[in-house]
Design a protein around this motif. Structure first.
Motif, PDB file in Angstrom:
ATOM      1  N   LYS A 198      28.574  29.252  42.640  1.00 35.03           N
ATOM      2  CA  LYS A 198      28.491  30.715  42.643  1.00 35.03           C
ATOM      3  C   LYS A 198      29.887  31.329  42.564  1.00 35.03           C
ATOM      4  N   ILE A 199      30.824  30.794  43.343  1.00 35.99           N
ATOM      5  CA  ILE A 199      32.198  31.316  43.343  1.00 35.99           C
ATOM      6  C   ILE A 199      32.853  31.106  41.992  1.00 35.99           C
ATOM      7  N   VAL A 200      32.705  29.922  41.427  1.00 33.06           N
ATOM      8  CA  VAL A 200      33.303  29.627  40.122  1.00 33.06           C
ATOM      9  C   VAL A 200      32.726  30.539  39.046  1.00 33.06           C
ATOM     10  N   ASN A 201      31.426  30.775  39.071  1.00 34.50           N
ATOM     11  CA  ASN A 201      30.803  31.655  38.081  1.00 34.50           C
ATOM     12  C   ASN A 201      31.293  33.091  38.218  1.00 34.50           C
ATOM     13  N   GLU A 202      31.399  33.590  39.440  1.00 32.86           N
ATOM     14  CA  GLU A 202      31.884  34.957  39.650  1.00 32.86           C
ATOM     15  C   GLU A 202      33.332  35.100  39.209  1.00 32.86           C
ATOM     16  N   PHE A 203      34.165  34.105  39.506  1.00 32.42           N
ATOM     17  CA  PHE A 203      35.568  34.151  39.103  1.00 32.42           C
ATOM     18  C   PHE A 203      35.684  34.107  37.581  1.00 32.42           C
ATOM     19  N   SER A 204      34.891  33.278  36.951  1.00 33.60           N
ATOM     20  CA  SER A 204      34.878  33.201  35.490  1.00 33.60           C
ATOM     21  C   SER A 204      34.447  34.525  34.872  1.00 33.60           C
ATOM     22  N   ASN A 205      33.428  35.157  35.441  1.00 34.90           N
ATOM     23  CA  ASN A 205      32.979  36.466  34.946  1.00 34.90           C
ATOM     24  C   ASN A 205      34.084  37.504  35.076  1.00 34.90           C
ATOM     25  N   MET A 206      34.819  37.455  36.187  1.00 37.87           N
ATOM     26  CA  MET A 206      35.913  38.402  36.391  1.00 37.87           C
ATOM     27  C   MET A 206      37.014  38.194  35.352  1.00 37.87           C
ATOM     28  N   LEU A 207      37.352  36.949  35.057  1.00 37.97           N
ATOM     29  CA  LEU A 207      38.399  36.665  34.074  1.00 37.97           C
ATOM     30  C   LEU A 207      38.014  37.096  32.661  1.00 37.97           C
ATOM     31  N   ASN A 208      36.727  37.173  32.386  1.00 40.47           N
ATOM     32  CA  ASN A 208      36.258  37.553  31.054  1.00 40.47           C
ATOM     33  C   ASN A 208      36.054  39.054  30.877  1.00 40.47           C
ATOM     34  N   LYS A 209      36.236  39.829  31.936  1.00 35.64           N
ATOM     35  CA  LYS A 209      36.096  41.286  31.819  1.00 35.64           C
ATOM     36  C   LYS A 209      37.289  41.855  31.054  1.00 35.64           C
ATOM     37  N   THR A 210      37.018  42.896  30.274  1.00 39.36           N
ATOM     38  CA  THR A 210      38.084  43.494  29.481  1.00 39.36           C
ATOM     39  C   THR A 210      38.831  44.558  30.268  1.00 39.36           C
ATOM     40  N   VAL A 211      40.096  44.713  29.903  1.00 36.47           N
ATOM     41  CA  VAL A 211      40.976  45.655  30.574  1.00 36.47           C
ATOM     42  C   VAL A 211      41.988  46.158  29.549  1.00 36.47           C
ATOM     43  N   ASP A 212      42.452  47.393  29.744  1.00 36.51           N
ATOM     44  CA  ASP A 212      43.521  47.913  28.892  1.00 36.51           C
ATOM     45  C   ASP A 212      44.834  47.298  29.348  1.00 36.51           C
ATOM     46  N   TYR A 213      45.547  46.686  28.428  1.00 36.20           N
ATOM     47  CA  TYR A 213      46.844  46.079  28.743  1.00 36.20           C
ATOM     48  C   TYR A 213      47.809  46.481  27.646  1.00 36.20           C
ATOM     49  N   GLY A 214      48.784  47.273  28.024  1.00 38.43           N
ATOM     50  CA  GLY A 214      49.681  47.818  27.006  1.00 38.43           C
ATOM     51  C   GLY A 214      48.901  48.786  26.142  1.00 38.43           C
ATOM     52  N   ASP A 215      48.898  48.529  24.843  1.00 39.68           N
ATOM     53  CA  ASP A 215      48.176  49.412  23.919  1.00 39.68           C
ATOM     54  C   ASP A 215      46.935  48.760  23.329  1.00 39.68           C
ATOM     55  N   ARG A 245      32.260  24.890  55.449  1.00 36.94           N
ATOM     56  CA  ARG A 245      32.515  24.224  54.179  1.00 36.94           C
ATOM     57  C   ARG A 245      31.442  24.659  53.194  1.00 36.94           C
ATOM     58  N   LEU A 246      31.871  24.797  51.936  1.00 35.74           N
ATOM     59  CA  LEU A 246      30.911  25.178  50.898  1.00 35.74           C
ATOM     60  C   LEU A 246      30.090  23.986  50.438  1.00 35.74           C
ATOM     61  N   LYS A 247      28.827  24.219  50.208  1.00 33.47           N
ATOM     62  CA  LYS A 247      27.984  23.228  49.555  1.00 33.47           C
ATOM     63  C   LYS A 247      28.158  23.414  48.049  1.00 33.47           C
ATOM     64  N   GLY A 248      27.675  22.488  47.264  1.00 33.96           N
ATOM     65  CA  GLY A 248      27.801  22.541  45.807  1.00 33.96           C
ATOM     66  C   GLY A 248      27.307  23.835  45.180  1.00 33.96           C
TER      67      GLY A 248
END
Length: 55
Positions: A23-40, A15-18
């Motif tokens: 740490k997991i939430v911060n890493e996931f948030s950082n991943m969601l904020n990374k830029t990517v080419d989507y369409g044009d 089980r994860l401690k607080g």
């Protein structure tokens, strides 16, 4: 992640401690904020997920 971020239960489950969960939430948030080419255009992964779930 370190060993100290987990608790081993009496049934030998992990089980994860607080701090580990933060740490997991911060890493996931950082991943969601990374830029990517989507369409044009450039957008974030979070925006891509939002667009895909709406369609």
């Amino acid at each position: 992640m370190d060993k100290k971020d987990f608790i081993i239960t009496e049934n030998y489950n992990l089980r994860l401690k607080g701090p580990g969960a933060k740490k997991i939430v911060n890493e996931f948030s950082n991943m969601l904020n990374k830029t990517v080419d989507y369409g044009d255009k450039q957008t974030t992964w979070g925006s891509v997920l939002l667009l895909k779930t709406r369609s």
